[in-house]
Design an enzyme around this catalytic site. Structure first.
Site, PDB file in Angstrom:
ATOM      1  N   GLN A 140     -33.068  11.821 -29.399  1.00 46.68           N
ATOM      2  CA  GLN A 140     -33.678  11.441 -28.137  1.00 46.68           C
ATOM      3  C   GLN A 140     -35.158  11.698 -28.237  1.00 46.68           C
ATOM      4  OE1 GLN A 140     -31.986  10.416 -25.055  1.00 46.68           O
ATOM      5  NE2 GLN A 140     -34.107   9.844 -24.664  1.00 46.68           N
ATOM      6  N   SER A 146     -37.673   6.856 -26.590  1.00 44.66           N
ATOM      7  CA  SER A 146     -36.571   6.159 -27.229  1.00 44.66           C
ATOM      8  C   SER A 146     -35.315   7.000 -27.247  1.00 44.66           C
ATOM      9  CB  SER A 146     -36.955   5.840 -28.671  1.00 44.66           C
ATOM     10  OG  SER A 146     -37.077   7.049 -29.391  1.00 44.66           O
ATOM     11  N   SER A 147     -34.210   6.306 -27.415  1.00 48.57           N
ATOM     12  CA  SER A 147     -32.963   6.970 -27.740  1.00 48.57           C
ATOM     13  C   SER A 147     -32.579   6.433 -29.109  1.00 48.57           C
ATOM     14  CB  SER A 147     -31.872   6.591 -26.742  1.00 48.57           C
ATOM     15  OG  SER A 147     -32.300   6.911 -25.448  1.00 48.57           O
ATOM     16  N   ASP A 163     -48.621  12.557 -35.668  1.00 48.13           N
ATOM     17  CA  ASP A 163     -47.564  13.351 -35.029  1.00 48.13           C
ATOM     18  C   ASP A 163     -46.643  13.962 -36.085  1.00 48.13           C
ATOM     19  OD1 ASP A 163     -46.251  14.591 -32.970  1.00 48.13           O
ATOM     20  OD2 ASP A 163     -45.076  12.837 -32.379  1.00 48.13           O
TER      21      ASP A 163
HETATM   22  N1  LIG Z   1     -33.654   6.817 -39.162  1.00 47.00           N
HETATM   23  C1  LIG Z   1     -33.125   7.812 -38.480  1.00 47.00           C
HETATM   24  N2  LIG Z   1     -31.973   8.346 -38.868  1.00 47.00           N
HETATM   25  C2  LIG Z   1     -31.432   9.355 -38.177  1.00 47.00           C
HETATM   26  N3  LIG Z   1     -31.975   9.919 -37.095  1.00 47.00           N
HETATM   27  C3  LIG Z   1     -33.136   9.428 -36.652  1.00 47.00           C
HETATM   28  C4  LIG Z   1     -33.781   8.347 -37.319  1.00 47.00           C
HETATM   29  N4  LIG Z   1     -34.913   8.070 -36.656  1.00 47.00           N
HETATM   30  C5  LIG Z   1     -34.989   8.944 -35.640  1.00 47.00           C
HETATM   31  N5  LIG Z   1     -33.930   9.765 -35.627  1.00 47.00           N
HETATM   32  C6  LIG Z   1     -33.666  10.857 -34.688  1.00 47.00           C
HETATM   33  O1  LIG Z   1     -34.090  10.505 -33.397  1.00 47.00           O
HETATM   34  C7  LIG Z   1     -35.121  11.400 -32.932  1.00 47.00           C
HETATM   35  C8  LIG Z   1     -36.107  10.626 -32.104  1.00 47.00           C
HETATM   36  O2  LIG Z   1     -36.670   9.580 -32.883  1.00 47.00           O
HETATM   37  P1  LIG Z   1     -38.218   9.279 -32.865  1.00 47.00           P
HETATM   38  O3  LIG Z   1     -38.936  10.553 -33.171  1.00 47.00           O
HETATM   39  O4  LIG Z   1     -38.498   8.149 -33.758  1.00 47.00           O
HETATM   40  O5  LIG Z   1     -38.399   8.846 -31.342  1.00 47.00           O
HETATM   41  P2  LIG Z   1     -39.633   9.056 -30.370  1.00 47.00           P
HETATM   42  O6  LIG Z   1     -39.261   8.505 -29.041  1.00 47.00           O
HETATM   43  O7  LIG Z   1     -40.845   8.482 -30.960  1.00 47.00           O
HETATM   44  O8  LIG Z   1     -39.650  10.629 -30.376  1.00 47.00           O
HETATM   45  P3  LIG Z   1     -40.684  11.759 -29.979  1.00 47.00           P
HETATM   46  O9  LIG Z   1     -40.781  11.769 -28.521  1.00 47.00           O
HETATM   47  O10 LIG Z   1     -39.998  13.004 -30.523  1.00 47.00           O
HETATM   48  O11 LIG Z   1     -41.936  11.516 -30.685  1.00 47.00           O
HETATM   49  C9  LIG Z   1     -35.686  12.044 -34.195  1.00 47.00           C
HETATM   50  O12 LIG Z   1     -36.203  13.314 -33.974  1.00 47.00           O
HETATM   51  C10 LIG Z   1     -34.474  12.077 -35.117  1.00 47.00           C
HETATM   52  O13 LIG Z   1     -33.729  13.229 -34.921  1.00 47.00           O
END
Ligand SMILES: Nc1ncnc2c1ncn2[C@@H]1O[C@H](COP(=O)(O)OP(=O)(O)OP(=O)(O)O)[C@@H](O)[C@H]1O
Length: 714
Positions: A155, A159-160, A271
């Site tokens: 999460q 995004s989720s 980040d």
């Molecule tokens: N390719 C992947 N495979 C498995 N898990 C993933 C992958 N990409 C992301 N995740 C999981 O989902 C979480 C959230 O993804 P991501 O960091 O890309 O989203 P975000 O909305 O940009 O997050 P943040 O607010 O933490 O910056 C990650 O911390 C990770 O645990």
């Protein structure tokens, strides 16, 4: 996947073939342009994703002729060709969900709007093509129903992330569902930047974007990535894992190699933190989450926002308000990661920008008088400590190997010019002295250990403790207990309303999976495992809130607190109104980078921010009565209620500050003391309000945790 380049799709361009095709399929249609005729074949239903879009540029290239200029290219009609999707038993050639015997419809139309029109034909929704044409150029969308969503694995603030099975290949992938606020063009543009950047990068230590999932009628966009079992934050937080030196070298080498590639392609990540470093079961580390990344140029004229990088990993120049900075920000964060891997926990978990800077001074020493004299950074005069701090890296980390300390010293250099580069870091003796880095494949196979899992574990532990009325896990974290390791870093933009959603969405500690929610998915139609348990959205998880900063805004009269918002950020806020205590408490959670100012203010990266800084510096925190810190509800505040609950506050009537600021010449220790006092007063007020309004708010868990945390005199 949807990427044409990766599939080596063919192009229908030959007139002879065209005739043949027309015979073979009565559904084919010729769209004409002044230059040439092109063949367009589209099915008009859910299977539209099976059409293939080949930009004219590619078409020309493949045909061996000179490619048109980019501008020309945009004006040219694109060529669409029926896809060659492999047949899957029981599925139609289009790989879509029409295999249940529903007839496929086709229709005839011409592509009049060049690439834009062709993109629409290819199945892209108009809200996306309108602002993100460049990002999706040459790609076609995958259909949601060509994936089986398995469970929720992450999460983010925006995004989720779901684990899913690609039904065409059988491969397990990660689907990152991007949250848009009312299709706000600025948030779409922001996401487009992430896609553009991801497409620019191609390295074994950088997450590869494998495709995009959407359709002409969908309001959602999913980014398809290779599935990674772990993230570094989760591994570090696991009480059972203690990395050896060769393992740390292995992870650091991979991180620096990935970053070296990004920097060589003109991309800074902005980040870098454990939860964005994904690790697969073969020990491969890949840098993920390019949501805050940006392109940089040597003589960049355009100012950048300093509100990037999660607080604990944020370098001093950003805390001091730099708007002209470079890839050295990623080196600082990498230094924090290096020390974290040895220490087993984050090394500088500041709750506020002021506290963060203080921690940096205490560890790395304060810079010389000379530095302060020549520094033009907006906050330099405010944050200059009265007494110099001595460098204490070696003393603090006396157990670290000497070669690690040397590298750490360089990465954690206060002045960015002294941090070297990723290349010099990779050449450091840390990687050449014994023991050498281990091979990724020799790293242990860990059980699932995402930061997400750690949060869930931590939440569970907290609940258990709360039941026993023994205070929060954070206390034990401070004492260095094992359990406390499972406290993740705050998010880079925890202050945004989306973070409220984030905590809400995470609240079901028992389930990682999510029932198909047609509303949430906008009817995207993912098949989903029946065993999923729907998330309880009524509660908030406290984690992170208690360790986040006070970064609040007051209105001109100092009469009330609102969130720091500008431009599209405000728009986002309006459409995501967190109510009551949720809104109030969220103000405590904005410790870290505001994606808002970059994510939603791309075009203005970041004049708005400079103004924010100016305003901040003008703010007089002592005009803010502590009773306002949590957004009082008295009638005198009614007129500001809108601001508190997410209404738009005109820029000129907002004053922003991040924690208490003293006028130039102030003392940082006093600031911190005053800061703590303010927090405690605010929390006392919150406690009273909470008792009054318990039933009104849905975020009791969060309030509770904040109270427990700060109530102990923190
Ligand atoms: N390719 C992947 N495979 C498995 N898990 C993933 C992958 N990409 C992301 N995740 C999981 O989902 C979480 C959230 O993804 P991501 O960091 O890309 O989203 P975000 O909305 O940009 O997050 P943040 O607010 O933490 O910056 C990650 O911390 C990770 O645990």
């Amino acid at each position: 996947m949807g990427c044409i380049c990766s599939k080596g799709a063919t192009i229908t361009k030959n007139r002879g073939k065209e005739k043949e095709s027309k015979k073979a399929s009565s559904k084919r249609y010729i769209a004409s342009s002044k230059r040439e005729e092109v063949v367009v074949e589209v099915d008009n239903g859910a299977n539209d994703a099976t059409t293939r879009l080949i930009s004219t540029e590619n078409a020309e290239k493949s045909a061996g002729s000179t490619p048109p200029s980019r501008d020309e290219g945009n004006k040219q009609p694109a060529v669409l060709e029926n896809s060659v999707v492999p047949q899957i038993p029981g599925r139609d050639t289009n790989g879509g969900g029409m295999s249940g015997g529903q007839p496929q419809m086709s229709r005839i139309f011409s592509v009049r709007n060049g690439v834009d029109g062709a993109q629409a034909v290819a199945g892209w929704p108009s809200w996306l093509t309108a602002v993100a044409g460049e990002a999706i150029k040459g790609w076609i969308p995958r259909k949601a129903d060509s994936f089986e969503k398995l469970d929720k694995i992450g999460q983010g603030t925006y995004s989720s992330v779901y684990r899913a099975r690609d039904l065409e290949t059988g491969k397990i992938v990660a689907l990152k569902k991007v949250r848009f606020v009312n299709m706000d063009p600025e948030s779409v543009r922001f996401m487009a930047r992430e896609i553009l950047i991801l497409r620019r990068l191609d390295h074994p230590n950088v997450m590869k974007l494998e495709g995009l999932v959407t359709s002409r009628v969908s309001c959602n966009l999913y980014l398809v990535f290779e599935y990674m079992e772990h993230d570094l934050a989760g591994l570090v937080a696991s009480p059972k894992i203690k990395f050896t030196e060769p393992q740390i070298k292995c992870y650091m080498q991979q991180l620096l190699r990935g970053l070296e590639h990004c920097h060589s392609r003109g991309v800074m990540h902005r980040d870098i933190k454990g939860s964005n470093l994904l690790i697969d079961n073969d020990g491969n580390l890949k840098i993920g989450d390019f949501g805050l990344a940006t392109f940089f140029r040597a003589n960049q004229k355009q100012p950048l926002t300093s509100r990037v990088v999660t607080l604990w990993y944020r370098p001093p120049e950003l805390l001091l308000g730099a708007t002209d900075y470079g890839p050295a920000v990623d080196l600082w964060s990498s230094g924090c990661i290096l020390a974290e891997l040895f220490a087993g926990k984050p090394i500088m978990p500041g709750r506020t920008e002021v506290e963060q800077l203080h921690k940096i001074f205490k560890l790395c020493g304060s810079p010389s008088e000379e530095y302060w004299k020549r520094s033009k950074l907006p906050h330099a005069t405010v944050f200059k400590p009265q007494h110099p701090y001595k460098h204490a890296v070696a003393e603090t980390f006396k157990d670290f190997p000497p070669s690690a300390l040397t590298l750490l010293d360089s990465l954690l250099a206060f002045e960015p010019e002294c941090r070297g580069s990723t290349t010099s870091a990779l050449q450091s003796e840390f990687f050449t002295t014994k023991p050498p880095p281990c091979e990724p494949s020799s790293l242990p196979k860990y059980p699932p250990s995402k930061e997400f899992d750690a949060k869930i574990r931590d939440e569970e532990a907290r609940r258990q403790k709360a039941v026993g009325n023994k205070g929060v896990g954070l206390e034990s974290y401070r004492k260095g207990s094992k359990e406390s390791k499972a406290v993740p870093a705050p998010d880079a933009n925890a202050e945004l309303p989306a973070s409220i959603q984030k905590w809400q969405a995470q609240s079901n500690a028992k389930s990682n999976s999510e029932k198909y929610n047609s509303e949430e998915d906008g009817g995207s139609g993912f098949p989903i495992e029946p065993s999923g348990v729907s998330l309880n959205k009524g509660r908030l998880v406290q984690n992170g809130i208690s360790r986040s900063s006070l970064n609040m805004d007051v209105n001109e009269a100092g009469a009330h607190i609102s969130w720091s918002r500008s431009g599209a950020e405000s728009r986002m806020q309006r459409s995501n109104k967190p109510q009551g205590a949720a809104a109030q408490l969220s103000r405590f959670s904005n410790s870290v980078a505001a994606r808002g100012s970059s994510r939603f203010d791309l075009s203005r990266e970041d004049s708005a921010h400079s103004q924010w800084m100016d305003e901040r510096l003008n703010a007089k925190y002592d005009t803010v009565s502590s009773q306002h810190l949590l957004g009082g509800t008295s009638s005198s505040h009614k007129k500001d209620e809108k601001a508190v609950t997410g209404g738009y506050v005109p820029k000129n009537s907002r004053i922003h500050y991040s924690g208490p600021l003293l006028p130039p010449g102030g003392n940082i220790e006093e600031m911190l003391k005053e800061h703590e006092k303010q927090i405690q007063q605010a929390v006392r007020k919150a406690r009273i309000d909470k008792h009054k309004n318990t039933k009104t708010y849905a975020d009791n868990g969060q309030t509770e945790s904040l109270l427990q945390y700060v109530g102990n005199g923190r």
